[in-house]
Scaffold this active site. Structure first.
Site, PDB file in Angstrom:
ATOM      1  N   LYS A   1      -1.741  -4.862   7.833  1.00 19.10           N
ATOM      2  CA  LYS A   1      -2.679  -4.718   6.675  1.00 19.10           C
ATOM      3  C   LYS A   1      -4.599  -5.423   6.751  1.00 19.10           C
ATOM      4  O   LYS A   1      -4.912  -4.932   7.329  1.00 19.10           O
ATOM      5  CB  LYS A   1      -2.621  -6.672   6.069  1.00 19.10           C
ATOM      6  CG  LYS A   1      -2.354  -7.637   5.125  1.00 19.10           C
ATOM      7  CD  LYS A   1      -1.446  -7.244   4.428  1.00 19.10           C
ATOM      8  CE  LYS A   1      -0.893  -7.497   2.700  1.00 19.10           C
ATOM      9  NZ  LYS A   1       0.201  -7.648   2.941  1.00 19.10           N
TER      10      LYS A   1
HETATM   11  P1  NAD Z   1      -1.066  -9.469  -8.061  1.00 19.16           P
HETATM   12  O1  NAD Z   1      -2.411  -9.239  -8.399  1.00 19.16           O
HETATM   13  O2  NAD Z   1      -0.995  -8.554  -9.344  1.00 19.16           O
HETATM   14  O3  NAD Z   1      -1.068 -10.652  -8.974  1.00 19.16           O
HETATM   15  C1  NAD Z   1      -0.980 -11.931  -8.427  1.00 19.16           C
HETATM   16  C2  NAD Z   1      -1.138 -13.093  -9.756  1.00 19.16           C
HETATM   17  O4  NAD Z   1      -1.051 -14.764  -8.983  1.00 19.16           O
HETATM   18  C3  NAD Z   1      -1.817 -13.140 -11.038  1.00 19.16           C
HETATM   19  O5  NAD Z   1      -0.958 -13.021 -11.664  1.00 19.16           O
HETATM   20  C4  NAD Z   1      -3.028 -13.862 -10.964  1.00 19.16           C
HETATM   21  O6  NAD Z   1      -3.169 -14.752 -11.767  1.00 19.16           O
HETATM   22  C5  NAD Z   1      -1.746 -15.518  -9.886  1.00 19.16           C
HETATM   23  N1  NAD Z   1      -2.341 -16.373  -9.705  1.00 19.16           N
HETATM   24  C6  NAD Z   1      -3.851 -16.287  -8.153  1.00 19.16           C
HETATM   25  N2  NAD Z   1      -4.031 -16.891  -8.290  1.00 19.16           N
HETATM   26  C7  NAD Z   1      -3.576 -17.936  -8.929  1.00 19.16           C
HETATM   27  C8  NAD Z   1      -2.986 -19.559  -8.072  1.00 19.16           C
HETATM   28  N3  NAD Z   1      -4.194 -20.416  -7.699  1.00 19.16           N
HETATM   29  N4  NAD Z   1      -2.037 -19.983  -8.473  1.00 19.16           N
HETATM   30  C9  NAD Z   1      -1.230 -19.338  -8.899  1.00 19.16           C
HETATM   31  N5  NAD Z   1      -1.248 -18.202  -9.711  1.00 19.16           N
HETATM   32  C10 NAD Z   1      -2.438 -17.261  -9.102  1.00 19.16           C
HETATM   33  O7  NAD Z   1      -0.459  -9.819  -6.836  1.00 19.16           O
HETATM   34  P2  NAD Z   1       1.079  -9.155  -6.452  1.00 19.16           P
HETATM   35  O8  NAD Z   1       0.866  -7.931  -5.938  1.00 19.16           O
HETATM   36  O9  NAD Z   1       1.728  -9.061  -7.389  1.00 19.16           O
HETATM   37  O10 NAD Z   1       1.198 -10.317  -5.237  1.00 19.16           O
HETATM   38  C11 NAD Z   1       1.275 -11.629  -5.097  1.00 19.16           C
HETATM   39  C12 NAD Z   1       2.402 -11.781  -3.595  1.00 19.16           C
HETATM   40  O11 NAD Z   1       2.385 -10.973  -3.563  1.00 19.16           O
HETATM   41  C13 NAD Z   1       1.010 -11.806  -2.437  1.00 19.16           C
HETATM   42  O12 NAD Z   1       1.092 -12.614  -1.804  1.00 19.16           O
HETATM   43  C14 NAD Z   1       1.362 -10.896  -1.766  1.00 19.16           C
HETATM   44  O13 NAD Z   1       1.321 -10.527  -0.408  1.00 19.16           O
HETATM   45  C15 NAD Z   1       2.942 -10.873  -2.086  1.00 19.16           C
HETATM   46  N6  NAD Z   1       3.502  -9.198  -2.207  1.00 19.16           N
HETATM   47  C16 NAD Z   1       3.080  -8.161  -2.835  1.00 19.16           C
HETATM   48  C17 NAD Z   1       3.713  -6.758  -2.680  1.00 19.16           C
HETATM   49  C18 NAD Z   1       3.066  -6.292  -3.404  1.00 19.16           C
HETATM   50  O14 NAD Z   1       3.910  -5.189  -3.831  1.00 19.16           O
HETATM   51  N7  NAD Z   1       2.085  -5.559  -5.191  1.00 19.16           N
HETATM   52  C19 NAD Z   1       4.131  -6.981  -1.999  1.00 19.16           C
HETATM   53  C20 NAD Z   1       4.720  -7.956  -0.892  1.00 19.16           C
HETATM   54  C21 NAD Z   1       4.681  -9.373  -1.412  1.00 19.16           C
END
Ligand code: NAD
Length: 411
Positions: A102
């Site tokens: 990561k």
């Molecule tokens: P992203 O940046 O696309 O979206 C994040 C979202 O969370 C946004 O809508 C943002 O406004 C919101 N957010 C931020 N702070 C917040 C808060 N305090 N309260 C509520 N909402 C809040 O990110 P993503 O890629 O969707 O990732 C989200 C989660 O999923 C993370 O934990 C990431 O590690 C996990 N994840 C992502 C992927 C991927 O393929 N993108 C894969 C596995 C896990």
């Protein structure tokens, strides 16, 4: 609690079931390599700003290390270490030929222009191009990064090592990305929830879902579940949430967010609700899909959902997890629930190595196959050992990594 303490605790519980020796535990808990780099960048206004970037390569016993790159102000080494180890167990649970890694940079991407983000990303690759590589360590999108950032990574990597699209996944489809990668994590969350509902004898049509986070994972999860006829009653992002007990108009919210720089702020067709209150809404399924550490011993008793699907990484601290288990709630753990993204990243990497592109239908079909097999294996393990789905997933993942370590030979 720190993120790393939580993942270690989950690790040790499963390691007890596997009767792993102290020496093997120490080996599996220690990262193979950790790098911290300085990322000095000239901002659009001419000022120099210095960011700190990290890459933790946790384990490569089962293959090249794989893991996302996060741009968020709270990124630190402890969090990246925890997330890197989760990637090792996650790739093993879904049986991909990968290890775990990561990375991240401590910055708020919403406060940088696209040109600044591009400079930061290229500078980060300048520092780490020898650490990355299609056979060593392959980054992908995570919170705060997207396919555009991956395209810059591929381009900058190419300046040092020549054309090699398999050096990074989650790229735009026009630039060696896989169709379906962008939706994959959210779609996977949705696929797994529908499987879980089936096992629990529940119907999607009678399932009210609350989703925290409306970025990549949250919005695609909402989209899939809406199509699967679940009722998505609340969603939120960093600016707050919206609620409609009769079900939100998910396609309208997705369109709204697209037109509004990714944010649902100012949406008018539903009741506003705070992020804290949203977690406590009466519903059947709660899906944290934003930050880590949002379900804690402080708020767990107020959470009503009998089912929690961890779209985000590390959203539940262990003390809260224990309370949920003792209460008879079902938690589908992150290392399985959000594994759809890394699964389609693996398809992308495999396609890049063959210079061949699958159709979207094939990607979706294969994703469904991999997640179904993994879900069934975790479910059976939980029944067999009479443990939570989290402990079952860790037993499966850690078991595979420790066997590969022994088979590879430690000298
Ligand atoms: P992203 O940046 O696309 O979206 C994040 C979202 O969370 C946004 O809508 C943002 O406004 C919101 N957010 C931020 N702070 C917040 C808060 N305090 N309260 C509520 N909402 C809040 O990110 P993503 O890629 O969707 O990732 C989200 C989660 O999923 C993370 O934990 C990431 O590690 C996990 N994840 C992502 C992927 C991927 O393929 N993108 C894969 C596995 C896990």
């Amino acid at each position: 609690m720190k993120a790393l303490d939580g993942t270690r605790l989950y690790f040790n519980r499963a390691a007890d079931h596997l009767e792993l020796s102290e020496d093997m535990r120490r080996l599996l808990l220690t990262a193979k390599r950790e790098v911290q780099v300085q990322v000095p960048v000239e901002m659009d206004n001419g000022q120099l700003q210095t960011f700190i970037g990290y890459r933790v390569q946790h384990n490569d016993a089962r293959g090249p290390m794989k893991g996302g790159l996060r741009y968020h102000p709270e990124v630190d080494l402890d969090e990246i270490r925890a997330l890197a180890s989760l990637m090792t167990w996650k790739t093993a649970v879904v049986n991909l030929p990968y290890g775990g890694a990561k990375g991240g940079i401590a910055l708020d991407p919403t406060k940088l222009s696209q040109r600044e983000l591009q400079r930061v990303t290229r500078k980060f690759v300048d520092e780490l191009h020898d650490v990355f590589g299609p056979n060593n360590d392959i980054p992908a999108p995570d919170m705060g990064t997207d396919s555009q950032v991956m395209a810059w990574i591929m381009n900058q990597y190419q300046r040092y090592h020549g054309f090699n699209p398999a050096c990074v996944t989650g790229k735009p489809v026009e630039m060696y990305g896989a169709p379906g990668r962008e939706e994959a994590t959210g779609r996977g969350v949705g696929i797994l929830l529908v499987k879980l509902l089936g096992r629990m004898g529940r119907k999607p049509q009678q399932t009210r879902v609350v989703i925290q986070g409306f970025g990549n994972v949250g919005s695609h999860t909402a989209w899939f579940l809406n199509q699967a006829e679940c009722k998505v009653v609340a969603v939120s992002d960093r600016d707050g949430g919206f609620f409609n007990p009769g079900g939100l108009d998910v396609p309208a919210m997705v369109r709204y967010a697209h037109a509004n720089h990714g944010s649902i702020r100012g949406y008018k067709e539903a009741e506003p609700i705070s992020n804290e209150a949203m977690l406590e809404l009466p519903c059947d399924v709660l899906i944290p899909a934003a930050l880590g550490g949002v379900i804690t011993s402080k708020n767990v008793k107020k959470i009503n959902a009998p089912i929690i699907i961890e779209g985000a990484n590390n959203p539940t601290w262990p003390d809260a997890d224990d309370i949920l288990y003792a209460d008879g709630r079902t938690v589908l753990p992150d290392i399985l629930a959000n594994a759809g993204g890394v699964t389609v990243s693996y398809f992308e990497w495999a396609q890049n190595r063959q210079y061949y592109q699958w159709t979207l239908d094939r990607v979706r079909q294969e994703l469904d196959r991999v997640l179904t097999q993994s879900f069934d294996a975790v479910w059976e393990m939980a029944q067999q050992r009479q443990v939570s789905l989290r402990t079952a997933a860790y037993i499966l993942g850690i078991g595979r990594v420790s066997r590969a370590t022994v088979l590879g030979g430690i000298t």
